[in-house]
Design an enzyme around this catalytic site. Structure first.
Site, short mmCIF file in Angstrom:
data_model
loop_
_atom_site.label_atom_id
_atom_site.label_comp_id
_atom_site.label_asym_id
_atom_site.label_seq_id
_atom_site.Cartn_x
_atom_site.Cartn_y
_atom_site.Cartn_z
N LYS A 270 41.14 -104.55 -39.41
CA LYS A 270 39.77 -104.90 -39.82
C LYS A 270 39.25 -106.07 -38.98
O LYS A 270 40.04 -106.82 -38.40
CB LYS A 270 39.74 -105.23 -41.32
CG LYS A 270 40.50 -106.49 -41.69
CD LYS A 270 40.59 -106.65 -43.20
CE LYS A 270 41.29 -107.95 -43.52
NZ LYS A 270 41.73 -108.02 -44.92
N ARG B 115 38.93 -109.73 -57.61
CA ARG B 115 37.94 -109.66 -56.53
C ARG B 115 37.39 -108.24 -56.49
O ARG B 115 36.24 -108.01 -56.78
CB ARG B 115 38.61 -110.04 -55.20
CG ARG B 115 37.67 -110.11 -54.03
CD ARG B 115 38.36 -110.54 -52.76
NE ARG B 115 39.35 -109.57 -52.28
CZ ARG B 115 39.93 -109.61 -51.09
NH1 ARG B 115 39.65 -110.61 -50.26
NH2 ARG B 115 40.81 -108.71 -50.73
N TYR C 123 26.81 -133.73 -25.64
CA TYR C 123 25.83 -134.09 -26.67
C TYR C 123 26.24 -135.35 -27.42
O TYR C 123 27.41 -135.50 -27.80
CB TYR C 123 25.69 -132.94 -27.68
CG TYR C 123 24.90 -131.79 -27.14
CD1 TYR C 123 23.54 -131.91 -26.88
CD2 TYR C 123 25.52 -130.57 -26.89
CE1 TYR C 123 22.81 -130.84 -26.38
CE2 TYR C 123 24.80 -129.49 -26.39
CZ TYR C 123 23.44 -129.64 -26.14
OH TYR C 123 22.73 -128.58 -25.65
N MET D 193 27.40 -125.01 -27.01
CA MET D 193 27.32 -123.59 -27.38
C MET D 193 28.07 -122.71 -26.39
O MET D 193 28.78 -121.80 -26.77
CB MET D 193 25.85 -123.17 -27.46
CG MET D 193 25.67 -121.79 -28.07
SD MET D 193 23.96 -121.27 -28.11
CE MET D 193 23.27 -122.36 -29.33
C1 LIG Z 1 43.21 -108.22 -44.97
C2 LIG Z 1 44.01 -107.42 -45.90
C3 LIG Z 1 45.39 -107.21 -45.68
C4 LIG Z 1 46.17 -107.91 -44.60
O1 LIG Z 1 46.53 -109.20 -45.00
P1 LIG Z 1 47.45 -110.12 -44.06
O2 LIG Z 1 47.66 -111.34 -44.88
O3 LIG Z 1 46.65 -110.39 -42.84
O4 LIG Z 1 48.68 -109.36 -43.76
C5 LIG Z 1 46.05 -106.35 -46.53
N1 LIG Z 1 45.41 -105.74 -47.55
C6 LIG Z 1 44.09 -105.95 -47.81
C7 LIG Z 1 43.48 -105.26 -48.95
C8 LIG Z 1 43.36 -106.81 -47.00
O5 LIG Z 1 42.06 -107.01 -47.27
#
Ligand SMILES: *Cc1c(COP(=O)(O)O)cnc(C)c1O
Length: 340
Positions: A33, A118, A249, A295
């Site tokens: 992700k 969550r 800056y 930046m």
């Molecule tokens: C991001 C995520 C993971 C991975 O977690 P890590 O701590 O990076 O291994 C696993 N399961 C879900 C549902 C996540 O959102």
């Protein structure tokens, strides 16, 4: 422009450690992700597939489509439109209301809220979910949960594990009653996997460990992993900063003697978080970031053509009082990647 180098040997080393822990490569789902935590979705997806990883986890169907050919099995965590059906895709059900939005025949992993509060349905709603999904001819191919604090020393981890165990028992009973095949069970992220002594689930969802990090690794005596990403920047210009002159800056860095300084082509616009006079950072070669990060560039006390800004983000995470995840994920996806 600055460049991200991806160390294939280190990535494969991490996969060795991870698949050793799960028992096989088949039991590893690599979490890709958010552009593979900033490392590049396609780059890491391709390398993971080359290593022999068959499963991946992404956030959206659009991301899943980009890596569809590389994996047999893709879990999609947070899609709301459910627009595409694919045999390879397994979509997370985060609430009961979404049951009616899912296309017929799709594969679903029911997310159960075992204490993080969550996403996911409550443990007592599991039967309702199964009934609703089977009425709509949707396949439940997985039931999973997520830990809120597997990387922290507390009882949360064990508590959620116990709740999920009872969910599993319940699911087994429901599947028997409805004559449904047993779904995959998965609850472990990286830290949870390494805290589990006898891993016996269908697979683990491994994110941060893939990339070479585990928070609080010392407390839990986790195995050492190797950071995959290093960030390199090119020199834009050099000058001599005379004693008493300042750079950047606010003029916050003032030279105590005549020194050579140069700017490099990385800044907070590229996702290299801003440093200011209260936060000091030194590159692996010992060059200090002078004054505030701009930046599109930052200033170092060197005139090297190319500089490694980091090859391990733990120090930066400390400087910014955050976690390694945030440092790599924040990097601009447009930064060129090269596999070495
Ligand atoms: C991001 C995520 C993971 C991975 O977690 P890590 O701590 O990076 O291994 C696993 N399961 C879900 C549902 C996540 O959102």
């Amino acid at each position: 422009m600055a460049k991200i180098l991806l160390n294939k040997e280190n990535l494969f080393y991490n996969f060795d450690v991870i698949s050793n822990k799960t028992g096989s490569k088949e039991k590893v789902a690599v979490v890709l992700k958010d552009n593979a935590y900033g490392h590049g979705l396609i780059e890491i997806g391709t390398l993971a597939s080359e290593y022999g990883i068959k499963k991946a986890v992404v956030r959206t169907i659009d991301d899943a489509l980009k890596i569809e050919k590389l994996f047999d099995y893709i879990v999609i965590l947070a899609e709301k439109t459910f627009h595409t059906y694919s045999h390879t895709f397994h979509i997370a059900l985060n609430s009961l209301e979404d049951i009616n939005k899912l296309p017929k025949n799709s594969n679903v992993h029911i997310k159960v809220d075992t204490g993080m509060h969550r996403n996911g349905i409550l443990p007592e709603q599991i039967e309702e979910a199964f009934l609703g999904l089977s009425k709509r001819e949707i396949n439940v191919t997985g039931v999973f949960t997520h830990h809120k604090g597997a990387d922290e020393l507390s009882t949360n981890f064990f508590w959620q594990k116990a709740v999920f165990s009872s969910v599993k028992e319940n699911v087994k009973r429901i599947c028997e009653q409805l004559s449904l095949p047993l779904p995959a069970f998965h609850s472990c992220n990286s830290a949870a996997l390494f805290r589990t002594s006898n891993f016996d689930e269908s697979f683990a969802r491994v994110g941060i460990a893939t990339y070479g990090y585990l928070d609080n690794a010392d407390i839990f005596k986790f195995p050492k992993l190797k950071p995959v990403m290093s960030l390199w920047a090119n020199k834009l210009s050099s000058r001599i900063l005379k004693k008493g002159q300042s750079t950047g800056y606010g003029g916050k860095y003032i030279a105590e003697e005549n020194i050579v300084i140069s700017t490099y082509d990385i800044g907070y616009g590229d996702g290299f978080l801003r440093l200011n006079e209260r936060k000091s950072y030194t590159t692996p070669k010992g060059y200090k970031v002078l004054g505030r990060v701009s930046m599109d560039n930052l200033c170092l006390n060197t005139d090297d053509e190319k500089v490694c800004i980091f090859d391990d983000v733990n120090a930066l995470a400390q400087v910014h009082d955050t976690i390694t995840y945030e440092i790599t994920t924040t990097l601009n996806p447009n930064i060129e990647k090269e596999i070495v």
